[in-house]
Design an enzyme around this catalytic site. Structure first.
Site, PDB file in Angstrom:
ATOM      1  CE1 TYR A 142      -0.832  -5.589  11.456  1.00 51.90           C
ATOM      2  CE2 TYR A 142      -3.122  -6.288  11.650  1.00 51.90           C
ATOM      3  CZ  TYR A 142      -2.136  -5.583  10.986  1.00 51.90           C
ATOM      4  OH  TYR A 142      -2.448  -4.865   9.857  1.00 51.90           O
ATOM      5  CE  LYS A 163      -1.284  -1.884  11.927  1.00 53.99           C
ATOM      6  NZ  LYS A 163      -0.761  -0.847  11.048  1.00 53.99           N
ATOM      7  CB  SER A 176      -5.655  -2.786  10.665  1.00 50.62           C
ATOM      8  OG  SER A 176      -6.449  -3.930  10.395  1.00 50.62           O
ATOM      9  CB  ILE A 232      -0.940  -0.022   1.232  1.00 51.53           C
ATOM     10  CG1 ILE A 232      -1.937  -1.174   1.095  1.00 51.53           C
ATOM     11  CG2 ILE A 232      -1.665   1.291   1.397  1.00 51.53           C
ATOM     12  CD1 ILE A 232      -2.717  -1.481   2.367  1.00 51.53           C
TER      13      ILE A 232
HETATM   14  N1  LIG Z   1      -2.978  -5.241   3.263  1.00 55.11           N
HETATM   15  C1  LIG Z   1      -4.038  -5.209   4.017  1.00 55.11           C
HETATM   16  O1  LIG Z   1      -5.016  -5.868   3.718  1.00 55.11           O
HETATM   17  C2  LIG Z   1      -4.067  -4.368   5.260  1.00 55.11           C
HETATM   18  C3  LIG Z   1      -5.215  -4.383   6.057  1.00 55.11           C
HETATM   19  C4  LIG Z   1      -5.251  -3.590   7.202  1.00 55.11           C
HETATM   20  C5  LIG Z   1      -4.173  -2.798   7.539  1.00 55.11           C
HETATM   21  N2  LIG Z   1      -3.048  -2.815   6.761  1.00 55.11           N
HETATM   22  C6  LIG Z   1      -1.932  -1.931   7.152  1.00 55.11           C
HETATM   23  O2  LIG Z   1      -1.489  -1.228   6.009  1.00 55.11           O
HETATM   24  C7  LIG Z   1      -0.099  -0.903   6.139  1.00 55.11           C
HETATM   25  C8  LIG Z   1       0.650  -1.348   4.897  1.00 55.11           C
HETATM   26  O3  LIG Z   1       0.459  -2.730   4.766  1.00 55.11           O
HETATM   27  P1  LIG Z   1       0.749  -3.562   3.444  1.00 55.11           P
HETATM   28  O4  LIG Z   1      -0.380  -4.483   3.250  1.00 55.11           O
HETATM   29  O5  LIG Z   1       1.148  -2.644   2.350  1.00 55.11           O
HETATM   30  O6  LIG Z   1       1.967  -4.436   4.000  1.00 55.11           O
HETATM   31  P2  LIG Z   1       3.423  -4.732   3.448  1.00 55.11           P
HETATM   32  O7  LIG Z   1       3.383  -4.922   1.984  1.00 55.11           O
HETATM   33  O8  LIG Z   1       3.949  -5.809   4.316  1.00 55.11           O
HETATM   34  O9  LIG Z   1       4.165  -3.375   3.761  1.00 55.11           O
HETATM   35  C9  LIG Z   1       4.588  -3.040   5.045  1.00 55.11           C
HETATM   36  C10 LIG Z   1       5.788  -2.146   4.899  1.00 55.11           C
HETATM   37  O10 LIG Z   1       6.234  -1.758   6.199  1.00 55.11           O
HETATM   38  C11 LIG Z   1       7.630  -1.782   6.172  1.00 55.11           C
HETATM   39  N3  LIG Z   1       8.203  -1.967   7.498  1.00 55.11           N
HETATM   40  C12 LIG Z   1       7.994  -2.979   8.369  1.00 55.11           C
HETATM   41  N4  LIG Z   1       8.740  -2.830   9.467  1.00 55.11           N
HETATM   42  C13 LIG Z   1       9.459  -1.690   9.285  1.00 55.11           C
HETATM   43  C14 LIG Z   1      10.430  -1.009  10.057  1.00 55.11           C
HETATM   44  N5  LIG Z   1      10.857  -1.479  11.234  1.00 55.11           N
HETATM   45  N6  LIG Z   1      10.959   0.135   9.579  1.00 55.11           N
HETATM   46  C15 LIG Z   1      10.554   0.609   8.377  1.00 55.11           C
HETATM   47  N7  LIG Z   1       9.659   0.007   7.586  1.00 55.11           N
HETATM   48  C16 LIG Z   1       9.107  -1.133   8.041  1.00 55.11           C
HETATM   49  C17 LIG Z   1       7.968  -2.980   5.302  1.00 55.11           C
HETATM   50  O11 LIG Z   1       9.301  -2.865   4.828  1.00 55.11           O
HETATM   51  P3  LIG Z   1      10.200  -4.177   4.447  1.00 55.11           P
HETATM   52  O12 LIG Z   1      10.026  -4.379   2.982  1.00 55.11           O
HETATM   53  O13 LIG Z   1      11.569  -3.747   4.826  1.00 55.11           O
HETATM   54  O14 LIG Z   1       9.675  -5.330   5.254  1.00 55.11           O
HETATM   55  C18 LIG Z   1       6.944  -2.837   4.206  1.00 55.11           C
HETATM   56  O15 LIG Z   1       7.403  -2.014   3.168  1.00 55.11           O
HETATM   57  C19 LIG Z   1       0.375  -1.607   7.413  1.00 55.11           C
HETATM   58  O16 LIG Z   1       0.391  -0.674   8.477  1.00 55.11           O
HETATM   59  C20 LIG Z   1      -0.713  -2.666   7.654  1.00 55.11           C
HETATM   60  O17 LIG Z   1      -0.816  -3.005   9.014  1.00 55.11           O
HETATM   61  C21 LIG Z   1      -2.989  -3.579   5.632  1.00 55.11           C
END
Ligand SMILES: NC(=O)c1ccc[n+]([C@@H]2O[C@H](COP(=O)([O-])OP(=O)(O)OC[C@H]3O[C@@H](n4cnc5c(N)ncnc54)[C@H](OP(=O)(O)O)[C@@H]3O)[C@@H](O)[C@H]2O)c1
Ligand SMILES: *[C@@H]1O[C@H](CO)[C@@H](O)[C@H](O)[C@H]1NC(C)=O
Ligand SMILES: *[C@@H]1O[C@H](CO)[C@@H](O)[C@H](O)[C@H]1NC(C)=O
Ligand SMILES: *[C@@H]1O[C@H](CO)[C@@H](O)[C@H](O)[C@H]1NC(C)=O
Length: 265
Positions: free
Chosen positions: A148, A152, A120, A13
């Site tokens: 988690y 959130k 979330s 995202i």
């Molecule tokens: N996808 C969904 O359905 C969904 C639903 C509800 C909420 N969310 C929320 O949306 C947000 C984005 O999620 P996403 O689905 O895009 O997940 P994602 O693809 O796993 O992206 C998460 C990002 O956070 C980065 N990250 C993790 N730990 C970090 C740290 N210590 N320092 C800096 N960066 C860090 C990761 O970097 P690395 O590449 O280095 O790991 C990754 O780029 C998150 O907050 C998630 O909880 C997502």
């Protein structure tokens, strides 16, 4: 208006959010923990958006040392910050990332500016165990899903308290549930076993990351949202929260604890 923005993330995202903002002419700072993944993502964002005004800066939110040096680098090279997007999040929280906020000068001086924190719907299941946080410096010793959801819930309470602290500054803040999109949790058998209690049919609709970032973009860009500062959004609509997610005392306590744990106080 110049659209300077910070997007924590090199995947999912966050990356789609960066592409959209860059297409709109924003200068986009991508703050990511891995130089390799971050720089690769920055190149993709440049290609996909057609913008050259996209910058990678190293930031590991699990390290206070890294957070401090990021802030120093940022203030050295940037003169304004219009939109801060706290997007990083992890389902398998090894260490709790507590966002705390010290953008005391650059955000107000760029006002009207915004802080957008990606939470979330899982915050609804969250519980903050302050004793555990004090004693073990972690959000919980229980299951991955518990930690988690607690992280959130912290995102929502952080926004609730931040709003109070921003009164009179013309900086507004929002938390949100992004569009759910399936990053493979529902299909990878090992993940399925890990989160047995989750009904994947309900949880992971296969939307695209483009759809997934619409609520983030709404909170970052939609004109006139300022009176809703501090509130929580889903599907580009402001939502009511359960009492625990707008608990003044818990939000204040979490803020103060975050400050003391990070040495800001
Ligand atoms: N996808 C969904 O359905 C969904 C639903 C509800 C909420 N969310 C929320 O949306 C947000 C984005 O999620 P996403 O689905 O895009 O997940 P994602 O693809 O796993 O992206 C998460 C990002 O956070 C980065 N990250 C993790 N730990 C970090 C740290 N210590 N320092 C800096 N960066 C860090 C990761 O970097 P690395 O590449 O280095 O790991 C990754 O780029 C998150 O907050 C998630 O909880 C997502
Ligand atoms: C906030 O914005 C209003 C309306 O633009 C303006 O009148 C006021 O001076 C601003 N306040 C601060 C502290 O910047
Ligand atoms: C999961 O949700 C779907 C759709 O609502 C439902 O048909 C199914 O019975 C649920 N499965 C379980 C194990 O609860
Ligand atoms: C999101 O909002 C749109 C427009 O109001 C609506 O058509 C759609 O059904 C909503 N989606 C969800 C999942 O609530």
């Amino acid at each position: 208006k110049h659209l300077g923005s910070t997007v924590w993330s090199n995947t999912g995202i966050g990356k789609r959010t960066a592409v959209d903002l860059a297409k709109r002419g924003a200068r986009v700072i991508m703050a990511c923990r891995s130089r390799e993944r971050g720089e690769a993502a920055m190149l993709d964002v440049k290609t996909e958006s057609g913008s050259s005004d996209v910058v990678f800066m190293p930031l590991d939110l699990a390290s206070l040392k890294s957070v401090r040096s990021f802030a120093e680098n940022f203030l050295k090279s940037e003169s304004r910050l219009d939109i801060l997007i706290n997007n990083a999040g992890q389902i398998s929280v090894q260490r709790s990332l507590l966002y705390c906020f010290s953008g005391k000068h650059i955000l107000p001086s760029s006002a009207p500016s915004r802080v957008v924190t990606v939470s979330s719907v899982a915050h609804n299941f969250g519980h903050i165990d302050f004793d555990c946080l004090n004693k073990h410096k972690t959000l919980g010793l229980g299951s991955t899903m518990n930690k988690y959801s607690a992280s959130k819930l912290c995102n929502v309470l952080f926004t609730h308290e931040l709003n109070k602290r921003l009164q009179g500054t013309n900086v507004s803040c929002f938390s949100l549930h992004p569009g759910q999109w399936d990053r493979g949790w529902g299909t990878d058998p090992s993940q399925k076993t890990k989160f047995k209690s989750v009904n994947w049919t309900n949880c992971c609709r296969s939307e695209t990351p483009e759809q997934g970032c619409q609520t983030t973009l709404h909170c970052a860009l939609q004109p006139g949202l300022e009176p809703l500062s501090g509130r929580y959004f889903s599907n580009c609509t402001v939502r009511n929260l359960f009492a625990k997610a707008r608990d003044d005392a818990a939000a204040k306590k979490l803020w103060e604890l975050s400050e003391s744990m990070s040495g800001l106080q």
